[in-house]
Design an enzyme around this catalytic site. Structure first.
Site, PDB file in Angstrom:
ATOM      1  N   ASP B  79       0.617  -1.368  -0.074  1.00  0.00           N
ATOM      2  CA  ASP B  79      -0.403  -0.023  -0.099  1.00  0.00           C
ATOM      3  C   ASP B  79       1.081   0.932   0.214  1.00  0.00           C
ATOM      4  OD1 ASP B  79      -2.716  -1.082   1.487  1.00  0.00           O
ATOM      5  OD2 ASP B  79      -2.813  -0.252  -0.013  1.00  0.00           O
ATOM      6  N   ILE B  82       1.433   1.809  -3.317  1.00  0.00           N
ATOM      7  CA  ILE B  82       0.873   2.260  -4.348  1.00  0.00           C
ATOM      8  C   ILE B  82      -0.032   4.095  -4.290  1.00  0.00           C
ATOM      9  CG2 ILE B  82      -1.892   1.690  -4.466  1.00  0.00           C
ATOM     10  CD1 ILE B  82      -0.912  -1.296  -4.215  1.00  0.00           C
ATOM     11  N   GLU B 118      -6.906   1.164   1.158  1.00  0.00           N
ATOM     12  CA  GLU B 118      -6.768   2.697   1.707  1.00  0.00           C
ATOM     13  C   GLU B 118      -7.105   3.523   0.238  1.00  0.00           C
ATOM     14  OE1 GLU B 118      -2.961   1.265   4.668  1.00  0.00           O
ATOM     15  OE2 GLU B 118      -2.294   2.864   2.943  1.00  0.00           O
ATOM     16  N   ASP B 120      -5.785   6.576  -1.508  1.00  0.00           N
ATOM     17  CA  ASP B 120      -4.905   8.047  -0.630  1.00  0.00           C
ATOM     18  C   ASP B 120      -5.993   9.880  -1.228  1.00  0.00           C
ATOM     19  OD1 ASP B 120      -2.769   5.887  -2.181  1.00  0.00           O
ATOM     20  OD2 ASP B 120      -2.641   6.142   0.238  1.00  0.00           O
ATOM     21  N   HIS B 199     -19.076  13.741 -31.041  1.00  0.00           N
ATOM     22  CA  HIS B 199     -19.881  12.532 -29.483  1.00  0.00           C
ATOM     23  C   HIS B 199     -18.391  13.833 -28.033  1.00  0.00           C
ATOM     24  CE1 HIS B 199     -21.809  10.856 -26.093  1.00  0.00           C
ATOM     25  NE2 HIS B 199     -22.544  11.613 -25.934  1.00  0.00           N
ATOM     26  N   CYS B 241     -13.626   5.736 -23.438  1.00  0.00           N
ATOM     27  CA  CYS B 241     -14.447   6.100 -24.763  1.00  0.00           C
ATOM     28  C   CYS B 241     -12.892   7.044 -25.176  1.00  0.00           C
ATOM     29  CB  CYS B 241     -15.495   6.834 -25.189  1.00  0.00           C
ATOM     30  SG  CYS B 241     -16.624   6.274 -24.504  1.00  0.00           S
ATOM     31  N   SER B 269     -20.026  -0.446 -21.065  1.00  0.00           N
ATOM     32  CA  SER B 269     -19.521  -1.153 -19.909  1.00  0.00           C
ATOM     33  C   SER B 269     -20.199  -2.862 -19.720  1.00  0.00           C
ATOM     34  CB  SER B 269     -20.660  -0.722 -19.288  1.00  0.00           C
ATOM     35  OG  SER B 269     -21.901  -0.097 -19.593  1.00  0.00           O
TER      36      SER B 269
END
Lengths: 468, 430
Positions: B79, B82, B118, B120, B199, B241, B269
């Site tokens: 952790d 990260i 965790e 951050d 778009h 996208c 999705s």
């Protein structure tokens, strides 16, 4: 016992216990005698000169067994060396060459410089030595951890405070020129290594194969709690006492032979040593067995790993020379010199590249505002780089190192200043896209009325002409 | 004749054996060197995982990020290495029917939230500015260590981003911002509509529904990281996208990039969960998660397998990748080089010699004796008298005479009264 240079054809100490020890004592006595009557200042500071003593060959009468004919030079722990002379026609040439060899072993060489500048040179993946040393930093935090996965069987005690005071502190105070060190220690219970050791029926012991060692560290690391306190790089040294079910535990190298030190290290992280409890301790009493850790053995390994992690490798000894081994602290003064040289060069290179990239950044983005303190840091960094280069050129190593550290600190502070974050990317076509819809509708009536005014004034100028 | 023949045969076999042994020795040496050449030169691993979108219906983005977080932790990155940025809290969202969980698979098969997550940077702290500060290291000195990216020149960094791109309905919301010329980066939203009637999303990633990060800013941030040697190799994965537009502009060396869809395509999705009511994951990350679940820290799977992870049949969009800036061949790059943390270790073969100090050992024995004798019971310092505090009566305040203001006010009132009504009322009062 000693750790003489083990590379190549050099002689290690002691060849023959009796003779070798006598010889060593004689050399040491000679050097101490010389140093007493030599001006002290010339070799006590870092980067100072090296004292060479010459011995004529005929000094064989002094030792009862006769000096062994093969050792031609001896390198001492302080900045001193002894070279034996010749009565020969080619005496000066040979002696000169030998002096050069000894000097090369003790001083800064190209590969040390290459290791220091590894970032800035093109990638060379053939040597792993360049990846191992820690980067130069203002300070380091060293953590000693005792891992006891089986407190029900082993009641482990270690006198870490005494060991640190006796063995580690002298080493670190010898290295104190290279940065601030802080040492702490902890004991962790119920932490296991990430790998299950295998049983070897031949020796009825457990072993960890060399290819499984990389996976040992990760599960332990989250428990260590390292790096919570300070921003300095952390070096972890773990002492693992294996569980009763997995005792004794040995580490095997690639060929399957157990490693003598039972320890391994990971570059820029630290080292792990496995401490096997003596099987005799289990006979008498019931569990848990009280285990007193032999701190001398442990600290020998940890200090050797610390040396390797700092990049203080075993030096290349020239042929036929005797190396006294490091002093009781574990670090010879000329090894410290080499480290400081390498670090100074690395610092100066880092500071220069930081300032250059900062200048490039400012050149690319024209709308960054430089605050006054950032500017003063930049000036300070440039002055420090120049001072460091001057001091290195004149050989005053201690002040050069301090100047190079100041240069790195100032340049990093200038580069990483939070105010230098440019967030607005402002390309030209987007500038048009933003201003046109805003100003175009407003501009149309203004322009039209300007045109109208202009036409009217032109008409009014033309009118008097018409009348006339 | 026969003996000569057998002798020569023996000689040939002998020479053959010798050659074989030499050859194998040489081959193993060359193999060792070649192994070292293709292996990565890193000593530690970092991961920066960013989810940029908020609101309950963007549950899938948080689930994406958390599933990558879970894989990365499982494969060994601790952790402390990260940096996890989640723009909204789905596990404790009031609309979550199963609180404290974030699921990635239908029917609640896999809870990626876990017990030891965790985060951050959370909710409103996930901004473009904070993200760029984390990457470039220009962080205010008061930032805690867990919020910093303390990588060095031997770190391999994995950067995973997921979120949304801008859509045209935001144009109306931002009409007043036309006037505000200083907040220029909001105006990026109108660009797609002015210059490309698509778009939107080409080159931008939306943060928190109100901010954007462009591909050029990201490329510049990576270049700053390279200048300061804050990474050895970098793997950039983006799941949105038109994700491929985000890595088009990179120009620093040693970067490999993966995206879930090409420019002009939408990244879809995966499946909605009827119990939770939203889409749980995006397709690309779903298949990447399934791929990573099969990797263990010792596996030798390489990047080419990761490139094949989500073919068009499963993902509908075409995942893209970019390896021209990367120096090694992707087939020599292990997955664990970025997703896991496999340390380089070396056996310690040398020791130095130290002299044991007998004095210390004797004093240590004495100290142990003394330790056993001095086992006093521990005492605690005086605590607050809580019982008294709870049950105490309200303190009687001391009486003070009225202050100057009150006196002056009353004097004024009385004066006015008597001025108005005459002094004859005085005798009724006093």
């Amino acid at each position: 016992m000693g750790s003489g240079g083990n590379t190549g054809d050099t002689l290690t100490f002691p060849l023959d216990e009796q003779e070798g020890r006598w010889e060593l004592c004689m050399y040491r006595f000679l050097l101490q005698f010389m140093m007493k009557y030599w001006p002290k200042a010339s070799f006590s500071e870092p980067g100072a000169s090296v004292l060479f003593c010459f011995l004529p060959c005929a000094l064989g009468i002094l030792s009862p067994a006769g000096l062994s004919q093969d050792t031609m030079s001896y390198i001492g722990p302080e900045r001193t060396a002894v070279v034996r002379g010749f009565t020969h026609r080619e005496a000066f040439n040979i002696v000169g060459r030998r002096v050069i060899q000894v000097a090369q072993a003790m001083s800064l060489t190209e590969d040390v410089l290459a290791a220091a500048l590894a970032d800035h040179l093109p990638e060379d993946k053939w040597s792993s030595d360049k990846r191992r040393p820690l980067k130069s930093s203002l300070g380091y935090e060293i953590t000693f951890s005792l891992l006891n996965p089986d407190p029900k069987s082993h009641d482990v005690h270690w006198d870490i405070e005494g060991a640190v005071r006796r063995y580690v502190q002298p080493f670190l105070s010898a290295l104190s020129a290279a940065g601030n060190f802080s040492v702490d220690s902890q004991i962790l219970y119920y932490t296991v290594l990430g790998v299950n050791p295998r049983f070897d029926p031949a020796s009825s012991s457990y072993y960890l194969a060399a290819h499984s060692l990389p996976h040992v560290i990760n599960p332990v690391e989250s428990r260590l709690g390292s790096s919570a306190a300070s921003l300095y790089p952390v070096l972890n040294f773990l002492l693992y006492v294996p569980e009763l079910a997995h005792s004794p535990l040995y580490i095997q190298d690639k060929d399957g032979a157990p490693v003598a030190t039972n320890a391994f290290h990971s570059p820029r992280w630290g080292g792990i040593m496995v401490y096997n409890v003596d099987s005799k301790a289990y006979n008498a009493s019931e569990l848990p067995v009280r285990v007193e850790v032999d701190m001398v053995r442990v600290m020998e390994v940890f200090l050797a790993q610390l040396r390797l992690l700092f990049g203080i490798a075993q030096p290349q000894m020239p042929l036929k020379s005797l190396f006294s081994g490091p002093k009781s602290e574990g670090l010879t003064t000329w090894e410290l010199d080499r480290l400081l040289w390498a670090r100074s060069v690395e610092n100066v290179a880092t500071a220069t590249t930081t300032l250059t990239s900062l200048a490039q950044l400012l050149g690319k983005i024209s709308n960054i505002v430089i605050k006054d303190d950032v500017a003063s840091e930049v000036y300070r960094a440039v002055a420090a780089v120049q001072k460091a280069a001057e001091e290195l050129a004149s050989g005053r190593l201690a002040s050069a190192f301090i100047a190079s550290q100041a240069a790195v600190t100032s340049s990093e502070r200038a580069f990483f200043d939070p105010s230098l974050l440019h967030l607005l990317y402002f390309p030209d076509d987007q500038k048009f896209a933003i201003y046109i819809p805003l100003f175009l509708p407003m501009a149309v009536p203004i322009l039209l009325s300007l045109v109208k005014i202009f036409l009217e004034t032109r008409k009014s100028w033309k009118k008097p002409e018409k009348i006339d | 004749m026969v003996t000569a023949f057998s002798l020569s045969k023996g000689l040939t076999t002998l020479s053959g054996l010798l050659l074989l042994s030499f050859g194998s020795l040489a081959a193993s040496q060359i193999e060792d060197q070649a192994e070292q050449f293709f292996r990565s030169g890193h000593t530690n691993n970092w991961a920066v995982l960013v989810c940029t979108s908020r609101f309950w219906f963007n549950y899938r983005h948080v689930a994406n990020t958390l599933s990558v977080y879970r894989s990365v932790k499982r494969l060994g990155i601790p952790d402390s290495h990260i940096v996890l940025m989640l723009a909204d809290d789905m596990a404790c969202n009031p609309r979550n029917p199963k609180p404290a969980t974030v699921f990635s698979h239908k029917n609640m098969e896999l809870n990626v939230y876990g017990d030891d997550v965790e985060v951050d940077y959370r909710s409103y702290e996930v901004t473009v500015e904070n993200f760029l500060r984390v990457l470039t290291g220009r962080i205010p000195p008061s930032t805690p260590r867990s919020k910093r990216l303390l990588s060095d020149d031997r770190s391999n960094i994995l950067i995973y981003m997921t979120g949304l791109f801008p859509s045209s309905k935001h144009l109306l919301k931002l009409l007043p911002l036309f006037i505000d010329v200083f907040s220029v980066h909001f105006a990026y939203l109108i660009i797609p509509d002015l210059f490309s009637l698509r778009h939107g999303g080409n080159g931008f990633l939306k943060f928190q529904d109100s901010e954007e990060i462009t591909n050029i800013e990201l490329a510049d941030a990576f270049e700053q990281m390279w200048q300061k040697r804050r990474y050895n190799e970098l793997l950039f994965i983006i799941d949105t996208c038109q994700g491929a537009s985000m890595y088009e502009r990179f120009y620093s060396p040693n970067i490999m990039a993966l995206a879930s869809s090409q420019v002009g395509e939408d990244s879809l999705s995966h499946q909605p969960d009827p119990a939770i009511g939203v889409h749980l994951m995006d397709r690309y990350t779903f298949y990447v998660l399934e791929f990573l679940e099969e990797i263990n820290p010792a596996s030798q799977t390489n990047m080419n397998d990761l490139f094949q992870v989500c073919p068009r049949s499963l993902c509908v969009s075409t995942p893209g990748h970019r390896t021209d800036l990367f120096q090694r061949d992707p087939k020599n790059v292990l997955i664990t080089d970025f997703f896991g943390s496999v340390r380089k270790v070396e056996i310690t073969t040398e020791t130095i010699s130290l002299q044991p100090d007998l004095e210390i050992m004797e004093s240590r024995d004495k100290k142990d004796w003394m330790d056993e004798e001095l086992m006093e019971p521990l005492k605690y310092a005086e605590q607050l008298p809580v019982a008294q505090i709870i049950h105490q009566k309200p303190k009687l305040k001391d009486w003070h005479p009225p202050g100057g203001f009150i006196l002056g006010l009353w004097a004024l009132i009385i004066m006015v009264f008597f001025k108005t009504y005459g002094i004859k009322h005085m005798k009724f009062i006093f």
